[in-house]
Scaffold this motif. Structure first.
Motif, PDB file in Angstrom:
ATOM      1  N   PHE A  38      39.829 -27.855  -8.668  1.00  0.00           N
ATOM      2  CA  PHE A  38      38.858 -26.988  -7.981  1.00  0.00           C
ATOM      3  C   PHE A  38      37.981 -26.230  -8.967  1.00  0.00           C
ATOM      4  CE2 PHE A  38      37.675 -22.818  -6.261  1.00  0.00           C
ATOM      5  CZ  PHE A  38      36.952 -23.217  -5.157  1.00  0.00           C
ATOM      6  N   LYS A  39      36.677 -26.309  -8.723  1.00  0.00           N
ATOM      7  CA  LYS A  39      35.689 -25.519  -9.449  1.00  0.00           C
ATOM      8  C   LYS A  39      34.593 -25.176  -8.458  1.00  0.00           C
ATOM      9  CE  LYS A  39      36.251 -27.498 -14.093  1.00  0.00           C
ATOM     10  NZ  LYS A  39      37.645 -27.549 -13.961  1.00  0.00           N
ATOM     11  N   SER A  40      34.035 -23.983  -8.570  1.00  0.00           N
ATOM     12  CA  SER A  40      32.978 -23.587  -7.644  1.00  0.00           C
ATOM     13  C   SER A  40      31.952 -22.712  -8.335  1.00  0.00           C
ATOM     14  CB  SER A  40      33.578 -22.838  -6.451  1.00  0.00           C
ATOM     15  OG  SER A  40      32.544 -22.419  -5.590  1.00  0.00           O
ATOM     16  N   GLU A  41      30.704 -22.960  -8.001  1.00  0.00           N
ATOM     17  CA  GLU A  41      29.599 -22.119  -8.460  1.00  0.00           C
ATOM     18  C   GLU A  41      29.229 -21.109  -7.375  1.00  0.00           C
ATOM     19  OE1 GLU A  41      27.874 -22.539 -11.522  1.00  0.00           O
ATOM     20  OE2 GLU A  41      29.496 -23.918 -12.042  1.00  0.00           O
ATOM     21  N   LEU A  42      29.678 -21.364  -6.138  1.00  0.00           N
ATOM     22  CA  LEU A  42      29.349 -20.486  -5.010  1.00  0.00           C
ATOM     23  C   LEU A  42      30.145 -19.192  -5.073  1.00  0.00           C
ATOM     24  CD1 LEU A  42      29.296 -22.916  -1.961  1.00  0.00           C
ATOM     25  CD2 LEU A  42      27.341 -21.894  -3.103  1.00  0.00           C
TER      26      LEU A  42
ATOM     27  N   TRP B 133      36.578 -27.499   6.155  1.00  0.00           N
ATOM     28  CA  TRP B 133      35.344 -28.031   6.729  1.00  0.00           C
ATOM     29  C   TRP B 133      34.134 -27.523   5.956  1.00  0.00           C
ATOM     30  CZ3 TRP B 133      34.410 -32.178   9.139  1.00  0.00           C
ATOM     31  CH2 TRP B 133      35.345 -32.729  10.010  1.00  0.00           C
ATOM     32  N   ALA B 134      34.176 -26.278   5.514  1.00  0.00           N
ATOM     33  CA  ALA B 134      33.073 -25.738   4.711  1.00  0.00           C
ATOM     34  C   ALA B 134      32.939 -26.531   3.421  1.00  0.00           C
ATOM     35  CB  ALA B 134      33.308 -24.262   4.411  1.00  0.00           C
ATOM     36  N   GLU B 135      34.062 -26.863   2.800  1.00  0.00           N
ATOM     37  CA  GLU B 135      34.048 -27.645   1.569  1.00  0.00           C
ATOM     38  C   GLU B 135      33.400 -29.011   1.803  1.00  0.00           C
ATOM     39  OE1 GLU B 135      37.160 -27.961  -2.098  1.00  0.00           O
ATOM     40  OE2 GLU B 135      37.997 -28.128  -0.086  1.00  0.00           O
ATOM     41  N   THR B 136      33.735 -29.637   2.927  1.00  0.00           N
ATOM     42  CA  THR B 136      33.142 -30.930   3.278  1.00  0.00           C
ATOM     43  C   THR B 136      31.641 -30.803   3.482  1.00  0.00           C
ATOM     44  OG1 THR B 136      35.198 -31.674   4.311  1.00  0.00           O
ATOM     45  CG2 THR B 136      33.184 -32.810   4.982  1.00  0.00           C
ATOM     46  N   LEU B 137      31.215 -29.795   4.228  1.00  0.00           N
ATOM     47  CA  LEU B 137      29.784 -29.591   4.483  1.00  0.00           C
ATOM     48  C   LEU B 137      29.020 -29.287   3.198  1.00  0.00           C
ATOM     49  CD1 LEU B 137      30.001 -27.475   7.761  1.00  0.00           C
ATOM     50  CD2 LEU B 137      29.368 -29.890   7.543  1.00  0.00           C
ATOM     51  N   LEU B 138      29.598 -28.476   2.337  1.00  0.00           N
ATOM     52  CA  LEU B 138      28.954 -28.140   1.068  1.00  0.00           C
ATOM     53  C   LEU B 138      28.832 -29.377   0.170  1.00  0.00           C
ATOM     54  CD1 LEU B 138      30.674 -24.716   0.477  1.00  0.00           C
ATOM     55  CD2 LEU B 138      28.216 -25.077   0.777  1.00  0.00           C
ATOM     56  N   ARG B 139      29.852 -30.201   0.165  1.00  0.00           N
ATOM     57  CA  ARG B 139      29.823 -31.430  -0.633  1.00  0.00           C
ATOM     58  C   ARG B 139      28.733 -32.370  -0.113  1.00  0.00           C
ATOM     59  NH1 ARG B 139      34.828 -33.198   0.096  1.00  0.00           N
ATOM     60  NH2 ARG B 139      35.639 -31.727  -1.408  1.00  0.00           N
ATOM     61  N   ARG B 140      28.643 -32.516   1.215  1.00  0.00           N
ATOM     62  CA  ARG B 140      27.612 -33.371   1.813  1.00  0.00           C
ATOM     63  C   ARG B 140      26.219 -32.841   1.508  1.00  0.00           C
ATOM     64  NH1 ARG B 140      30.184 -34.309   7.809  1.00  0.00           N
ATOM     65  NH2 ARG B 140      31.902 -35.648   7.137  1.00  0.00           N
ATOM     66  N   ALA B 141      26.038 -31.528   1.601  1.00  0.00           N
ATOM     67  CA  ALA B 141      24.738 -30.924   1.312  1.00  0.00           C
ATOM     68  C   ALA B 141      24.347 -31.149  -0.146  1.00  0.00           C
ATOM     69  CB  ALA B 141      24.766 -29.432   1.626  1.00  0.00           C
ATOM     70  N   ALA B 142      25.294 -31.062  -1.048  1.00  0.00           N
ATOM     71  CA  ALA B 142      25.020 -31.273  -2.476  1.00  0.00           C
ATOM     72  C   ALA B 142      24.655 -32.733  -2.746  1.00  0.00           C
ATOM     73  CB  ALA B 142      26.223 -30.869  -3.317  1.00  0.00           C
ATOM     74  N   GLN B 143      25.291 -33.652  -2.049  1.00  0.00           N
ATOM     75  CA  GLN B 143      25.015 -35.083  -2.249  1.00  0.00           C
ATOM     76  C   GLN B 143      23.663 -35.488  -1.693  1.00  0.00           C
ATOM     77  OE1 GLN B 143      28.432 -36.880  -0.399  1.00  0.00           O
ATOM     78  NE2 GLN B 143      29.702 -36.701  -2.229  1.00  0.00           N
TER      79      GLN B 143
END
Length: 129
Positions: free
Chosen positions: A96-100, A117-127
């Protein structure tokens, strides 16, 4: 037992000291989470930014899997003492690493209903961005 190496303890303690210094000046402190803890067979997840002087109380975002993640304090020793089925324990996500900032995690997690779910959404948004 949750493995918390010296460098992570140091980072968590440094954030606690920084938060107290900010509060003394009337400023708001917000940092990215340093560690992520999770239940390997359930939805419970914790993101921690600070470790209190007692070496046990962590501050961060706690999600017990009921759809309402909350910021507050939780006990490292209590999480370490949890015995799960199949001989499992609460674990630290070593990748785990986060800039947020924690406040951003809290906002995303509350809207999504969970840290996972937030982690999934954030990953999708970054991709996609």
């Amino acid at each position: 037992m949750i493995d918390l190496p010296h460098e992570l303890r140091f980072a968590l303690r440094a954030n606690d000291v920084s938060r107290r210094a900010c509060e003394a000046k009337g400023d708001r402190f917000d940092s990215p989470p340093v560690i992520k803890l999770f239940n390997p067979i359930g939805a419970a997840t914790w993101l921690a930014t600070e470790l209190a002087e007692d070496g046990d109380a962590l501050f961060g975002l706690a999600d017990l899997g009921f759809g309402c993640p909350e910021m507050g304090y939780f006990s490292l020793s209590e999480l370490s003492a949890i015995r799960l089925p199949y001989g499992l324990f609460i674990e630290r996500d070593t990748g785990f690493k986060s800039e947020l900032f924690l406040s951003e995690w809290a906002n995303w997690s509350r809207r999504a209903g969970s840290i996972l779910w937030a982690e999934t959404l954030l990953r999708r948004a970054a991709q996609s961005g």
